[in-house]
Design a protein around this motif. Structure first.
Motif, PDB file in Angstrom:
ATOM      1  N   LEU A 271       7.208   9.788  -5.145  1.00 34.91           N
ATOM      2  CA  LEU A 271       8.232   8.214  -4.871  1.00 34.91           C
ATOM      3  C   LEU A 271       7.331   7.145  -4.099  1.00 34.91           C
ATOM      4  CD1 LEU A 271      11.589   6.513  -5.065  1.00 34.91           C
ATOM      5  CD2 LEU A 271      11.770   7.660  -2.787  1.00 34.91           C
ATOM      6  N   TYR A 272       7.052   7.645  -3.067  1.00 33.68           N
ATOM      7  CA  TYR A 272       6.779   6.067  -2.280  1.00 33.68           C
ATOM      8  C   TYR A 272       5.367   5.666  -3.070  1.00 33.68           C
ATOM      9  CZ  TYR A 272       8.845   8.534   1.548  1.00 33.68           C
ATOM     10  OH  TYR A 272       9.332   9.078   2.801  1.00 33.68           O
ATOM     11  N   ALA A 273       4.941   6.321  -4.253  1.00 38.99           N
ATOM     12  CA  ALA A 273       3.647   5.936  -5.425  1.00 38.99           C
ATOM     13  C   ALA A 273       4.967   4.685  -6.212  1.00 38.99           C
ATOM     14  CB  ALA A 273       3.356   6.732  -6.414  1.00 38.99           C
ATOM     15  N   ARG A 274       5.822   5.236  -6.324  1.00 37.69           N
ATOM     16  CA  ARG A 274       7.071   3.749  -7.012  1.00 37.69           C
ATOM     17  C   ARG A 274       6.785   2.896  -6.393  1.00 37.69           C
ATOM     18  NH1 ARG A 274      10.342   6.444 -11.381  1.00 37.69           N
ATOM     19  NH2 ARG A 274       8.341   8.647 -12.168  1.00 37.69           N
ATOM     20  N   PHE A 275       7.157   3.046  -4.957  1.00 34.32           N
ATOM     21  CA  PHE A 275       7.478   2.045  -4.409  1.00 34.32           C
ATOM     22  C   PHE A 275       6.175   0.842  -4.305  1.00 34.32           C
ATOM     23  CE2 PHE A 275      10.780   4.530  -1.310  1.00 34.32           C
ATOM     24  CZ  PHE A 275      11.309   4.233  -2.063  1.00 34.32           C
ATOM     25  N   ALA A 276       4.794   1.467  -3.984  1.00 35.50           N
ATOM     26  CA  ALA A 276       3.722   1.099  -3.716  1.00 35.50           C
ATOM     27  C   ALA A 276       3.290   0.493  -5.136  1.00 35.50           C
ATOM     28  CB  ALA A 276       2.442   1.987  -3.808  1.00 35.50           C
ATOM     29  N   SER A 277       3.828   0.737  -6.599  1.00 34.07           N
ATOM     30  CA  SER A 277       3.592  -0.001  -7.346  1.00 34.07           C
ATOM     31  C   SER A 277       4.112  -1.410  -7.776  1.00 34.07           C
ATOM     32  CB  SER A 277       4.014   0.418  -8.583  1.00 34.07           C
ATOM     33  OG  SER A 277       4.825   0.907  -8.717  1.00 34.07           O
ATOM     34  N   ARG A 278       5.106  -1.039  -6.738  1.00 33.63           N
ATOM     35  CA  ARG A 278       5.663  -2.989  -7.065  1.00 33.63           C
ATOM     36  C   ARG A 278       5.117  -3.867  -6.021  1.00 33.63           C
ATOM     37  NH1 ARG A 278      11.581   0.764  -6.141  1.00 33.63           N
ATOM     38  NH2 ARG A 278      11.038   2.081  -7.953  1.00 33.63           N
ATOM     39  N   GLY A 279       4.240  -3.110  -4.842  1.00 32.39           N
ATOM     40  CA  GLY A 279       4.008  -4.404  -3.884  1.00 32.39           C
ATOM     41  C   GLY A 279       4.351  -4.376  -3.000  1.00 32.39           C
ATOM     42  N   ASN A 280       4.787  -2.661  -2.702  1.00 31.85           N
ATOM     43  CA  ASN A 280       5.444  -2.831  -1.055  1.00 31.85           C
ATOM     44  C   ASN A 280       4.508  -1.966  -0.020  1.00 31.85           C
ATOM     45  OD1 ASN A 280       8.141  -3.901  -2.572  1.00 31.85           O
ATOM     46  ND2 ASN A 280       8.575  -1.799  -3.038  1.00 31.85           N
ATOM     47  N   ASP A 281       3.687  -2.216  -0.497  1.00 32.60           N
ATOM     48  CA  ASP A 281       2.446  -1.096   0.453  1.00 32.60           C
ATOM     49  C   ASP A 281       1.776  -2.570   0.609  1.00 32.60           C
ATOM     50  OD1 ASP A 281       1.364  -1.421  -1.686  1.00 32.60           O
ATOM     51  OD2 ASP A 281       0.456   1.056  -1.277  1.00 32.60           O
ATOM     52  N   TYR A 283       1.407  -5.455   2.215  1.00 38.04           N
ATOM     53  CA  TYR A 283       1.690  -5.800   3.962  1.00 38.04           C
ATOM     54  C   TYR A 283       0.487  -4.964   4.858  1.00 38.04           C
ATOM     55  CZ  TYR A 283       2.697  -7.829   8.597  1.00 38.04           C
ATOM     56  OH  TYR A 283       2.673  -8.275  10.176  1.00 38.04           O
ATOM     57  N   GLY A 284       1.077  -3.410   4.164  1.00 40.11           N
ATOM     58  CA  GLY A 284       0.552  -2.530   5.502  1.00 40.11           C
ATOM     59  C   GLY A 284      -0.745  -2.608   5.457  1.00 40.11           C
ATOM     60  N   MET A 285      -1.368  -2.955   3.897  1.00 45.56           N
ATOM     61  CA  MET A 285      -2.765  -2.685   3.133  1.00 45.56           C
ATOM     62  C   MET A 285      -3.236  -3.429   3.704  1.00 45.56           C
ATOM     63  SD  MET A 285      -3.643   0.188   1.662  1.00 45.56           S
ATOM     64  CE  MET A 285      -2.031   1.338   0.589  1.00 45.56           C
ATOM     65  N   LYS A 286      -2.945  -4.831   3.996  1.00 45.34           N
ATOM     66  CA  LYS A 286      -3.514  -6.215   4.298  1.00 45.34           C
ATOM     67  C   LYS A 286      -4.009  -6.027   6.052  1.00 45.34           C
ATOM     68  CE  LYS A 286      -1.378  -9.333   1.257  1.00 45.34           C
ATOM     69  NZ  LYS A 286      -0.004 -10.780   1.188  1.00 45.34           N
ATOM     70  N   LEU A 287      -2.805  -4.970   7.038  1.00 48.13           N
ATOM     71  CA  LEU A 287      -3.381  -4.793   8.296  1.00 48.13           C
ATOM     72  C   LEU A 287      -4.397  -3.523   8.096  1.00 48.13           C
ATOM     73  CD1 LEU A 287      -1.852  -5.457  11.108  1.00 48.13           C
ATOM     74  CD2 LEU A 287      -0.216  -3.487  10.973  1.00 48.13           C
ATOM     75  N   LEU A 288      -3.980  -2.455   7.089  1.00 46.66           N
ATOM     76  CA  LEU A 288      -5.497  -2.628   7.455  1.00 46.66           C
ATOM     77  C   LEU A 288      -7.057  -2.206   7.389  1.00 46.66           C
ATOM     78  CD1 LEU A 288      -3.838   0.979   5.046  1.00 46.66           C
ATOM     79  CD2 LEU A 288      -4.607   1.041   7.864  1.00 46.66           C
ATOM     80  N   GLN A 289      -6.613  -3.747   6.858  1.00 47.82           N
ATOM     81  CA  GLN A 289      -7.877  -4.330   6.904  1.00 47.82           C
ATOM     82  C   GLN A 289      -8.192  -4.622   8.233  1.00 47.82           C
ATOM     83  OE1 GLN A 289      -9.952  -6.125   3.500  1.00 47.82           O
ATOM     84  NE2 GLN A 289      -7.941  -6.999   2.407  1.00 47.82           N
ATOM     85  N   LEU A 290      -7.236  -5.650   8.396  1.00 47.44           N
ATOM     86  CA  LEU A 290      -7.337  -6.184  10.098  1.00 47.44           C
ATOM     87  C   LEU A 290      -7.640  -5.159  11.580  1.00 47.44           C
ATOM     88  CD1 LEU A 290      -4.435  -8.909  10.242  1.00 47.44           C
ATOM     89  CD2 LEU A 290      -7.000  -9.917   9.631  1.00 47.44           C
ATOM     90  N   MET A 291      -7.530  -4.256  11.038  1.00 42.20           N
ATOM     91  CA  MET A 291      -8.167  -2.906  12.055  1.00 42.20           C
ATOM     92  C   MET A 291      -8.948  -2.234  12.479  1.00 42.20           C
ATOM     93  SD  MET A 291      -3.960  -0.722  12.607  1.00 42.20           S
ATOM     94  CE  MET A 291      -3.604  -0.780  10.842  1.00 42.20           C
ATOM     95  N   ARG A 292      -9.924  -2.232  10.972  1.00 41.51           N
ATOM     96  CA  ARG A 292     -10.791  -2.144  10.176  1.00 41.51           C
ATOM     97  C   ARG A 292     -11.666  -3.318  10.989  1.00 41.51           C
ATOM     98  NH1 ARG A 292     -13.003  -1.164   5.234  1.00 41.51           N
ATOM     99  NH2 ARG A 292     -14.154   0.777   5.998  1.00 41.51           N
ATOM    100  N   ASN A 293     -12.150  -4.106  10.319  1.00 44.61           N
ATOM    101  CA  ASN A 293     -12.359  -5.271  10.607  1.00 44.61           C
ATOM    102  C   ASN A 293     -12.409  -5.129  12.184  1.00 44.61           C
ATOM    103  OD1 ASN A 293     -12.212  -8.212  11.642  1.00 44.61           O
ATOM    104  ND2 ASN A 293     -13.697  -7.971  10.127  1.00 44.61           N
TER     105      ASN A 293
END
Length: 303
Positions: A271-281, A283-293
């Motif tokens: 189910l969560y994979a379907r949510f992710a396919s719509r771009g619903n993740d 913001y979180g992925m962008k924030l992960l980038q910032l944390m790694r940086n």
């Protein structure tokens, strides 16, 4: 044998055809005039009407009225209309992918008004016309017995592919879990074939692999049959968007697993994979980038 069928779309229309070809007389209604005209022209056992009121007036009593409408507001509105048109002893079948708690409520309301109710989880999709439908029924024993002659025509065989699951709501509950399993199976195939396609140095023929797996493999299934046929037509999938919707039943299944305390990680992940396919993740992925940086100085990918 007379039955009213409200909602003559992809599922409802083919159900009308299967019933009519088996000798039942279908009294049908759909909001689309073109759909009504086409179906009534195909088979004299299908009579269509331009209003629900006209259908109910012509349908012999005791009436069996089967709804094949989208769950939610459209179905709720039709329940309200039918309560003002039906007579004591008439029966309503809800064949939508409805939430089982709504079906329990509908049973209580209709029974209090003197009507019978059956919730029917229907599986088979566009292939049901030829292959028959798997049907999961919930309701009182006498109500299910009243609709049983039609179930035997719709199912793959008179005593095959249908079940009286239990009291009202149990048919839709069973179908909800069925669809949750379906989510997990589809996601597993999607991930597996993605791994095959990604191994570029092997130059794997994913369409031929799918076809090979259909014969004797542990993962052979109707879902694999459909996947193999689709990949044979287009194994690259370049013309498709990676965007997958959900009907709601996967969400209900996951919520039910939380309420019951029964783990369902595969279904939840699908189910969560379907949510992710719509771009619903995104913001979180962008924030992960910032944390790694921030902690490691890792590069940030920008648009």
């Amino acid at each position: 044998m007379n039955i009213g069928l409200i909602g003559l779309g992809k599922m409802g229309g083919n159900m009308a055809r299967r019933l009519a070809r088996s000798g039942a007389t279908v009294f049908g209604f759909d909001v689309s005039a073109d759909t009504r005209t086409q179906l009534s022209a195909e088979n004299t056992n299908i009579r269509t009407f331009d209003s629900v009121e006209a259908l109910i007036a012509e349908l012999p009593a005791p009436r069996v009225v089967w709804m094949m409408l989208p769950s939610g507001e459209i179905s709720e509105s039709m329940f309200t209309r039918l309560k003002g048109l039906l007579a004591a002893g008439d029966l309503v079948v809800d064949g939508a992918n409805a939430m089982y708690k709504d079906s329990q409520r509908h049973a209580t309301e209709l029974n209090a008004a003197g009507f019978k109710f059956v919730d029917a989880g229907v599986s088979g999709g566009v292939w049901g016309l030829a292959n028959g439908y798997t049907i999961m029924l919930g309701g009182d024993k006498d109500a299910v017995a009243q609709v049983e002659p039609f179930i035997k025509l719709l199912a793959p065989g008179p005593d095959l592919g249908w079940i009286h699951c239990g009291p009202a709501g149990s048919g839709h509950y069973t179908k909800m879990v069925h669809n949750g399993i379906e989510y997990g199976m589809m996601q597993a195939f999607a991930e597996g074939f993605a791994l095959l396609e990604a191994k570029k140095d092997f130059d794997l023929d994913v369409a031929e692999i799918a076809e090979t797996w259909r014969h004797g493999s542990v993962v052979r299934s109707w879902l694999l049959d459909l996947t193999a046929a689709s990949l044979k037509e287009d194994s690259k999938l370049d013309g498709l968007q990676p965007y997958v919707t959900d009907s709601g039943e996967g969400r209900w299944t996951v919520l039910e697993s939380v309420e019951l305390g029964v783990p369902a990680p595969v279904i939840a992940s699908a189910l969560y994979a379907r949510f992710a396919s719509r771009g619903n993740d995104d913001y979180g992925m962008k924030l992960l980038q910032l944390m790694r940086n921030a902690f490691g100085g890792h590069a940030i990918a920008k648009k």
